[in-house]
Write a protein that holds these residues in place. Structure first.
Motif, short mmCIF file in Angstrom:
data_model
loop_
_atom_site.label_atom_id
_atom_site.label_comp_id
_atom_site.label_asym_id
_atom_site.label_seq_id
_atom_site.Cartn_x
_atom_site.Cartn_y
_atom_site.Cartn_z
N GLN A 82 -9.72 -102.34 0.45
CA GLN A 82 -9.23 -101.44 1.50
C GLN A 82 -7.81 -101.79 1.90
O GLN A 82 -6.97 -100.90 2.10
N GLN A 83 -7.52 -103.08 2.03
CA GLN A 83 -6.16 -103.51 2.36
C GLN A 83 -5.17 -103.05 1.29
O GLN A 83 -4.06 -102.62 1.60
N GLN A 84 -5.61 -103.14 0.03
CA GLN A 84 -4.74 -102.72 -1.07
C GLN A 84 -4.40 -101.24 -0.97
O GLN A 84 -3.27 -100.84 -1.18
N ARG A 85 -5.39 -100.42 -0.61
CA ARG A 85 -5.15 -98.99 -0.49
C ARG A 85 -4.24 -98.67 0.70
O ARG A 85 -3.41 -97.77 0.63
N VAL A 86 -4.37 -99.42 1.78
CA VAL A 86 -3.49 -99.23 2.94
C VAL A 86 -2.05 -99.59 2.56
O VAL A 86 -1.10 -98.88 2.93
N ASP A 97 -8.27 -96.91 12.96
CA ASP A 97 -7.94 -97.73 14.12
C ASP A 97 -8.34 -99.19 13.95
O ASP A 97 -8.26 -99.97 14.91
N ARG A 98 -8.75 -99.56 12.75
CA ARG A 98 -9.06 -100.97 12.50
C ARG A 98 -7.79 -101.75 12.16
O ARG A 98 -6.76 -101.17 11.78
N PHE A 99 -7.91 -103.08 12.24
CA PHE A 99 -6.80 -103.95 11.90
C PHE A 99 -7.03 -104.54 10.50
O PHE A 99 -8.18 -104.59 10.02
N PRO A 100 -5.97 -105.00 9.84
CA PRO A 100 -6.10 -105.47 8.46
C PRO A 100 -7.20 -106.52 8.25
O PRO A 100 -7.90 -106.49 7.23
N HIS A 101 -7.38 -107.44 9.21
CA HIS A 101 -8.39 -108.49 9.02
C HIS A 101 -9.82 -107.94 9.06
O HIS A 101 -10.76 -108.64 8.66
N GLU A 102 -9.97 -106.70 9.49
CA GLU A 102 -11.29 -106.07 9.53
C GLU A 102 -11.59 -105.28 8.25
O GLU A 102 -12.63 -104.63 8.16
N LEU A 103 -10.70 -105.33 7.29
CA LEU A 103 -10.84 -104.57 6.04
C LEU A 103 -11.15 -105.50 4.87
O LEU A 103 -10.80 -106.69 4.89
N SER A 104 -11.76 -104.94 3.83
CA SER A 104 -11.96 -105.68 2.59
C SER A 104 -10.63 -105.74 1.83
O SER A 104 -9.67 -105.04 2.15
N PHE A 149 0.99 -105.60 8.24
CA PHE A 149 1.28 -106.19 9.55
C PHE A 149 -0.03 -106.43 10.29
O PHE A 149 -0.75 -105.48 10.62
N PRO A 150 -0.38 -107.68 10.55
CA PRO A 150 -1.71 -107.99 11.10
C PRO A 150 -1.94 -107.44 12.51
O PRO A 150 -3.08 -107.20 12.91
N HIS A 151 -0.86 -107.22 13.27
CA HIS A 151 -0.99 -106.77 14.66
C HIS A 151 -1.01 -105.24 14.77
O HIS A 151 -1.16 -104.71 15.88
N LEU A 152 -0.88 -104.54 13.63
CA LEU A 152 -0.88 -103.08 13.64
C LEU A 152 -2.16 -102.55 13.01
O LEU A 152 -2.70 -103.13 12.06
N THR A 153 -2.63 -101.42 13.53
CA THR A 153 -3.81 -100.77 12.95
C THR A 153 -3.47 -100.19 11.59
O THR A 153 -2.30 -100.14 11.19
N VAL A 154 -4.50 -99.74 10.89
CA VAL A 154 -4.30 -99.07 9.60
C VAL A 154 -3.32 -97.91 9.76
O VAL A 154 -2.36 -97.78 8.99
N ARG A 155 -3.56 -97.07 10.76
CA ARG A 155 -2.66 -95.92 10.97
C ARG A 155 -1.23 -96.37 11.23
O ARG A 155 -0.28 -95.82 10.67
N LYS A 156 -1.05 -97.35 12.11
CA LYS A 156 0.29 -97.80 12.46
C LYS A 156 0.98 -98.48 11.27
O LYS A 156 2.21 -98.40 11.13
#
Length: 350
Positions: free
Chosen positions: A146-150, A136-143, A97-104
């Motif tokens: 990293q997105q795959q692991r989230v 607390d980062r958002f998906p677009h700020e990840l590689s 979800f692009p509007h949610l942080t990694v934690r959320k």
């Protein structure tokens, strides 16, 4: 084996699209033990993604049944909805979800848990995937890695019975894919999670899975360990698809089997007694030996760092493959000495 030890049972499952005559999945049966990682492997269009979607609950079966953790999940005209199966799915595009942080993102499926439990579970998974500083980062700020692991952590968060991974590494470069394959396996094992991976990449399957199912034209041709698929293929298609190899004509002799490379002494009763058949020769069955009287000519070479994969032409014109240490750097067209070192004799009729 009792049902209590099984995360998944698929029995005689067939799936047709829009009443088509040809089944997309045809009479497939296998089971997955608790904590086991399996892979459905095969060429594009073989039915592996259709089978995964049926296990997830997105497709109804035409025939057969699916049980998850001993409970009936799918039968013809009676399918438990995906959200009630206790199954996590990691899609090819991650679908964060692009509007949610990694934690959320990780906490998303935990809405029935209280706030303290949600935070504790997210903290546990953030540590497991090594992304605590990025919570607390958002998906677009990840590689991509990293997105795959989230995405994996989000699927693991509710502690499902089964995780389904639909070609999750296909959009990654080769080096990252190889590293994440091992990382994801370690994460799943640390969580004692049962999982099924769908891929067309056999190297990915070998690195990830305890059990591999090879599919073709909607059928499950063989289900077993990577070792058994490589050394004991039950069909020509599996032998051809898994690993690399060629088929040489063989004939039965009083002492075993004869091929162009020489006679193989064996008394295996499973081998054909007569008729026309082919013998599977893997690259590791051919040894480079400068002292050997038998010669083959280099027609192609592929440098792999520690070794070369040579394609060699025999006197008959037939080609075989050989893995040779890379300090033996031979030119195209050069003859080299070889000898046969075949431990597993695998034959197929013509």
């Amino acid at each position: 084996m009792t049902e209590a030890n099984l995360a998944l049972q698929v029995h005689a499952l067939s799936i047709h699209y829009n009443n088509a005559d040809q089944a997309a999945v045809q009479s497939v049966s296998f089971h997955l033990e608790q904590g086991e990682i399996a892979c459905l492997l095969g060429p594009s269009g073989c039915g592996k993604t259709t089978l995964l979607r049926a296990i997830a609950g997105f497709l109804p079966p035409t025939e057969g049944e699916i049980k998850i953790n001993g409970q009936m999940a799918s039968q013809p005209r009676k399918v438990t909805s995906p959200e009630k199966r206790n199954v996590g799915v990691v899609f090819q595009d991650y679908a964060l979800f692009p509007h949610l942080t990694v934690r959320k993102n990780i906490e998303f499926g935990l809405h029935k848990w209280d706030a303290a439990e949600r935070r504790a579970r997210a903290d546990q998974l953030l540590e497991l995937i090594g992304l605590q500083p990025l919570a607390d980062r958002f998906p677009h700020e990840l590689s991509g890695g990293q997105q795959q692991r989230v995405a994996l952590a989000r699927a693991l968060a509710p502690k499902p019975t089964l995780i389904l991974l639909d070609e999750p590494f296909s959009n990654l470069d080769v080096e990252l894919k190889e590293r994440l394959t091992f990382e994801v396996r370690e994460i799943l094992k640390a969580e004692r999670m049962s999982a099924i991976l769908v891929t067309h990449d056999q190297h990915e399957a070998f690195a990830m899975a305890d059990r591999i199912g090879v599919m073709d034209a909607g059928q499950l041709l063989q289900w077993g360990s990577s070792y058994s698929l490589y050394h004991q293929p039950t069909s020509r298609m599996v032998a051809d698809f898994i690993g690399q190899g060629v088929f040489l004509p063989g004939e039965r002799t009083t002492r075993g089997i004869k091929i162009e490379l020489g006679e193989i002494e064996t008394n295996d009763p499973a081998l054909p007694m007569s008729g026309q058949f082919d013998v599977l020769i893997r690259p590791d069955d051919i040894i480079h030996d400068d002292a050997s009287a038998q010669q083959a000519r280099v027609v192609r070479k592929s440098f792999r760092g520690a070794d070369f994969l040579y394609t060699l032409a025999l006197d008959s014109g037939a080609h075989v493959l050989a893995l040779v240490p890379s300090h033996h750097n031979h030119a195209i067209g050069e003859p080299i000495g070889i000898k046969l070192a075949l431990d597993h004799v695998i034959t197929f009729g013509r």
